[in-house]
Design a protein around this motif. Structure first.
Motif, PDB file in Angstrom:
ATOM      1  N   ALA A 140      34.061 -24.252   5.439  1.00  0.00           N
ATOM      2  CA  ALA A 140      35.272 -24.596   6.187  1.00  0.00           C
ATOM      3  C   ALA A 140      35.108 -25.965   6.846  1.00  0.00           C
ATOM      4  O   ALA A 140      34.051 -26.289   7.401  1.00  0.00           O
ATOM      5  N   GLY A 141      36.152 -26.782   6.788  1.00  0.00           N
ATOM      6  CA  GLY A 141      36.121 -28.114   7.383  1.00  0.00           C
ATOM      7  C   GLY A 141      35.656 -29.197   6.440  1.00  0.00           C
ATOM      8  O   GLY A 141      35.844 -30.387   6.718  1.00  0.00           O
ATOM      9  N   SER A 159      43.582 -27.247   5.597  1.00  0.00           N
ATOM     10  CA  SER A 159      43.778 -27.682   6.975  1.00  0.00           C
ATOM     11  C   SER A 159      44.475 -29.040   7.036  1.00  0.00           C
ATOM     12  O   SER A 159      45.233 -29.328   7.959  1.00  0.00           O
ATOM     13  N   PRO A 184      40.093 -24.770   4.776  1.00  0.00           N
ATOM     14  CA  PRO A 184      40.537 -24.179   6.043  1.00  0.00           C
ATOM     15  C   PRO A 184      39.497 -23.243   6.651  1.00  0.00           C
ATOM     16  O   PRO A 184      38.507 -22.872   6.005  1.00  0.00           O
ATOM     17  N   GLU A 185      39.714 -22.880   7.888  1.00  0.00           N
ATOM     18  CA  GLU A 185      38.856 -21.904   8.563  1.00  0.00           C
ATOM     19  C   GLU A 185      38.893 -20.585   7.803  1.00  0.00           C
ATOM     20  O   GLU A 185      39.906 -20.193   7.232  1.00  0.00           O
ATOM     21  N   GLY A 186      37.735 -19.914   7.797  1.00  0.00           N
ATOM     22  CA  GLY A 186      37.657 -18.624   7.128  1.00  0.00           C
ATOM     23  C   GLY A 186      37.116 -18.699   5.717  1.00  0.00           C
ATOM     24  O   GLY A 186      36.776 -17.671   5.127  1.00  0.00           O
ATOM     25  N   LYS A 187      37.023 -19.915   5.157  1.00  0.00           N
ATOM     26  CA  LYS A 187      36.465 -20.083   3.814  1.00  0.00           C
ATOM     27  C   LYS A 187      35.053 -20.657   3.904  1.00  0.00           C
ATOM     28  O   LYS A 187      34.678 -21.286   4.899  1.00  0.00           O
TER      29      LYS A 187
END
Length: 314
Positions: A32-33, A105, A26-29
């Motif tokens: 991300a993506g 995500s 997820p976003e923030g890690k």
């Protein structure tokens, strides 16, 4: 050198073993993506199994009820060096992402042996995707003793019944006879989408159109680099030989004998506990050899084997 971060990684497999799960960070890690196998860091005081079960509960909302070690890979990212302890998870309670919040995500089921439909995938996972495409049962030919006609008949029936990996052994024949037999095996196998590796003869492997080469323990010891084939494996007897196969970047190893065999009924074999000890920390899939039967595949996998190799029982 920075400390190595121990990570538990779950290879979630459908009941038929043909599909596996990837999850998107997820976003923030970091990264991300990117897509990866679910899991996370092993906390202080935890075993890998404990961490695996906890992470799956937190990330996917499920409780693993059947899981076993598979292989271990170390990878250095710019931010950390991680040791990824991959465990196969074959049964669980709960619906993924339904009974608890999903920490990814997205998740997606991929087909083993096919190119992943999602990208990008974390680079540490590339060898894992290939390992997942390796069939879990290998048939080893013994046409020298059984006869060519009978052996080809049995192979054709086994292929029609789902066999997808064959090692052509029969090392006592002259090269011309061995090549002729290997060509027949390759025709049967490739018509059904199965892989063929040739035991210890790179020339025959190339000439018959096989998919790869299987090294004897002696050839493995003498090998300085990976042979140039799509698939390369080796027969091993101990942890050092398995480690050497991993260092060369081979795709699999055979280890045995595990149980008594018709050839050597007086020999007890390694047994599953010793097998597990010798493959501990292995970086590539290991197939158990010696006294194997299709019905004990699950037992072999619980001991950490990728699958089984059979001379008579296929």
């Amino acid at each position: 050198m920075s400390d190595i971060v121990e990570v538990a990684a779950a290879v979630m497999l459908r009941s038929d073993g043909r599909e596996f799960l990837l999850a998107q960070r997820p976003e923030g890690k970091v990264y991300a993506g990117y897509w990866e196998f679910p899991g996370g860091k092993v906390e202080a005081g935890e075993t890998v199994r404990d961490a695996l079960i906890r992470e799956l509960q937190e990330e996917l909302g499920i409780t693993a009820t059947a899981c076993a070690p598979w292989l271990t890979r170390q990878f250095t990212y710019p931010h950390a060096t991680v040791r990824l302890n991959f465990w196969r998870v074959t049964a669980w309670d709960g619906e993924i992402g339904i009974t608890a919040p999903l920490e990814h995500s997205a998740v997606a089921w991929m087909q083993c042996g096919e190119a992943a439909r999602v990208s990008p995938i974390l680079p540490a996972n590339d060898p894992i995707l290939k390992a997942l495409s390796l069939p879990t049962a290998m048939a080893i030919t013994m046409a020298e003793t059984e006869g060519v006609e009978r052996q080809l008949e049995r192979l054709e029936a086994a292929l029609d019944n789902g066999l997808r990996l064959i090692q052509v052994r029969d090392k006592g024949w002259l090269p011309a006879q061995r090549l002729w037999f290997a060509e027949g095996v390759v025709r049967l196998a490739h018509d059904r989408g199965a892989l063929v590796v040739i035991n210890d003869d790179a020339d025959i492997a190339r000439r018959c159109g096989a998919d790869g080469l299987h090294l004897s323990a002696a050839s493995l010891a003498a090998c300085s680099e990976r042979p140039d084939f799509a698939w390369v494996g080796a027969s091993c007897h101990d942890a050092a030989e398995i480690a050497r196969a991993g260092e060369l970047g081979l795709d699999y190893a055979l280890l045995g004998p595990i149980l008594p065999t018709p050839t050597h009924p007086e020999a007890e074999g390694l047994g599953w506990d010793e097998f597990s000890r010798r493959i501990s920390g292995n970086t590539l899939p290991v197939l158990a050899l010696g006294g194997m039967k299709p019905e004990i595949l699950s037992e072999a996998q619980q001991a950490g084997a990728h699958g089984i190799a059979l001379m008579r029982g296929w």
